[in-house]
Design a protein around this motif. Structure first.
Motif, short mmCIF file in Angstrom:
data_model
loop_
_atom_site.label_atom_id
_atom_site.label_comp_id
_atom_site.label_asym_id
_atom_site.label_seq_id
_atom_site.Cartn_x
_atom_site.Cartn_y
_atom_site.Cartn_z
N VAL A 90 1.67 -7.64 -5.33
CA VAL A 90 2.07 -6.23 -5.48
C VAL A 90 2.72 -6.01 -6.83
N LEU A 91 3.53 -6.97 -7.27
CA LEU A 91 4.16 -6.89 -8.59
C LEU A 91 3.10 -6.74 -9.68
N LYS A 92 2.05 -7.54 -9.61
CA LYS A 92 0.96 -7.44 -10.59
C LYS A 92 0.35 -6.04 -10.59
N ASP A 93 0.11 -5.50 -9.39
CA ASP A 93 -0.50 -4.17 -9.27
C ASP A 93 0.39 -3.10 -9.87
N SER B 25 7.83 -11.53 0.44
CA SER B 25 7.00 -11.97 1.57
C SER B 25 6.75 -10.80 2.51
N MET B 26 5.51 -10.28 2.48
CA MET B 26 5.14 -9.14 3.31
C MET B 26 3.74 -9.34 3.86
N PRO B 27 3.40 -8.64 4.95
CA PRO B 27 2.02 -8.69 5.45
C PRO B 27 1.06 -8.12 4.42
N GLY B 28 -0.19 -8.58 4.45
CA GLY B 28 -1.15 -8.12 3.46
C GLY B 28 -0.87 -8.78 2.13
N LYS B 29 -0.84 -7.99 1.07
CA LYS B 29 -0.53 -8.54 -0.25
C LYS B 29 0.93 -8.98 -0.30
N ASN B 30 1.19 -10.19 -0.83
CA ASN B 30 2.57 -10.62 -0.97
C ASN B 30 3.21 -9.95 -2.18
N GLY B 31 4.51 -10.17 -2.32
CA GLY B 31 5.25 -9.48 -3.37
C GLY B 31 4.77 -9.74 -4.78
N LEU B 32 4.32 -10.96 -5.05
CA LEU B 32 3.84 -11.28 -6.39
C LEU B 32 2.55 -10.52 -6.71
N SER C 228 0.83 -1.21 0.00
CA SER C 228 0.00 0.00 0.00
C SER C 228 0.86 1.26 0.00
N GLN C 229 1.89 1.27 0.84
CA GLN C 229 2.79 2.42 0.87
C GLN C 229 3.52 2.58 -0.45
N LEU C 230 3.92 1.46 -1.04
CA LEU C 230 4.60 1.52 -2.33
C LEU C 230 3.71 2.15 -3.39
N MET C 231 2.47 1.69 -3.48
CA MET C 231 1.56 2.22 -4.49
C MET C 231 1.31 3.72 -4.28
N GLU C 232 1.23 4.12 -3.03
CA GLU C 232 1.03 5.54 -2.72
C GLU C 232 2.20 6.38 -3.19
N LYS D 177 2.82 -3.38 -12.16
CA LYS D 177 2.94 -3.49 -13.62
C LYS D 177 1.65 -3.10 -14.32
N ALA D 178 0.51 -3.29 -13.64
CA ALA D 178 -0.77 -2.89 -14.24
C ALA D 178 -0.90 -1.37 -14.28
N MET D 179 -0.42 -0.70 -13.24
CA MET D 179 -0.55 0.76 -13.14
C MET D 179 0.61 1.51 -13.78
N TRP D 180 1.82 0.98 -13.60
CA TRP D 180 3.03 1.64 -14.10
C TRP D 180 3.91 0.63 -14.83
N PRO D 181 3.53 0.22 -16.01
CA PRO D 181 4.27 -0.84 -16.72
C PRO D 181 5.73 -0.50 -17.02
N SER D 182 6.07 0.78 -17.06
CA SER D 182 7.44 1.16 -17.37
C SER D 182 8.36 1.10 -16.15
N VAL D 183 7.80 0.97 -14.96
CA VAL D 183 8.62 0.88 -13.75
C VAL D 183 9.18 -0.53 -13.62
#
Length: 210
Positions: free
Chosen positions: A65-68, A56-63, A37-41, A70-76
């Protein structure tokens, strides 16, 4: 020079990575996030070249978050940094859009090289990952995480999701409660989860329990 976000739920890990990167002077700006969540913000407020992401993180795991990302900022570019060996999650991470996958035992020089590759729009492929790619050509890229479990681990997971205690599972499977606890730890590690409640939610969502 690279603008980077380090995303890991352990402050000591984030600080250690920051010190390593600042010592090599290839990063112009570093920010930190302790979860997805902090990353996306932070990504929504400023532009960055690379995300260094714990799997491996609380809440959404890294995979997830990775999907999120790449969906929002594919160039990152996203580099996964994990305690898990490459054979468990590297191939899946790369198929989801990661620019690299490194274990936390990797040498600092390899981390720097991976960041430089990613910032230039390239994939950083280790020898182990190259072998995994060669062995998995043609396999389903979207296979669910529970397919990484053994038959017995999947059985234990489903029983956990149905609400059975470790003692009850042990009685059903004719093993000791300690053995069930060992299976539970393996399941959590392979599924990138931190609690039984996460297992229950996953099992329901994926139709593994009635």
């Amino acid at each position: 020079m690279i603008k980077l976000i380090i995303t890991d739920d352990h402050p000591v890990v984030r600080q250690g990575l920051r010190q390593i990167l600042e010592g090599y002077r290839v990063v112009s700006h570093i920010e930190e996030a302790e979860n997805g969540s902090q990353l996306m913000e932070k990504l929504s407020k400023s532009s960055f070249d690379v995300v260094l992401l714990d799997i491996s993180m609380p809440g959404k795991n890294g995979l997830e978050v990775l999907k999120d990302v790449k969906a929002m900022w594919p160039s990152v570019a996203v580099i996964i940094l994990s305690i898990y060996p490459e054979e468990q999650y590297a191939l899946r991470a790369m198929k989801l859009g990661a620019s690299g996958y490194l274990t936390k035992s990797s040498a600092p020089e390899e981390l720097i090289t991976a960041l430089q590759y990613a910032a230039r729009g390239h994939k950083y492929i280790t020898r182990g990952l190259a072998d995994a790619i060669a062995q998995n050509i043609g396999k389903d890229a979207d296979a669910p995480l529970h397919e990484t479990l053994s038959d017995r681990e999947l059985e234990v997971m489903c029983l956990m999701a149905k609400g059975f205690s470790s003692k009850e599972i042990a009685e059903k499977l004719f093993v000791s409660p300690k053995t069930v606890s060992t299976y539970r730890e393996r399941i959590l590690n392979k599924m990138l989860m931190n609690s039984t409640s996460e297992i229950i939610r996953y099992a329901i969502k994926n139709g593994l329990v009635d």
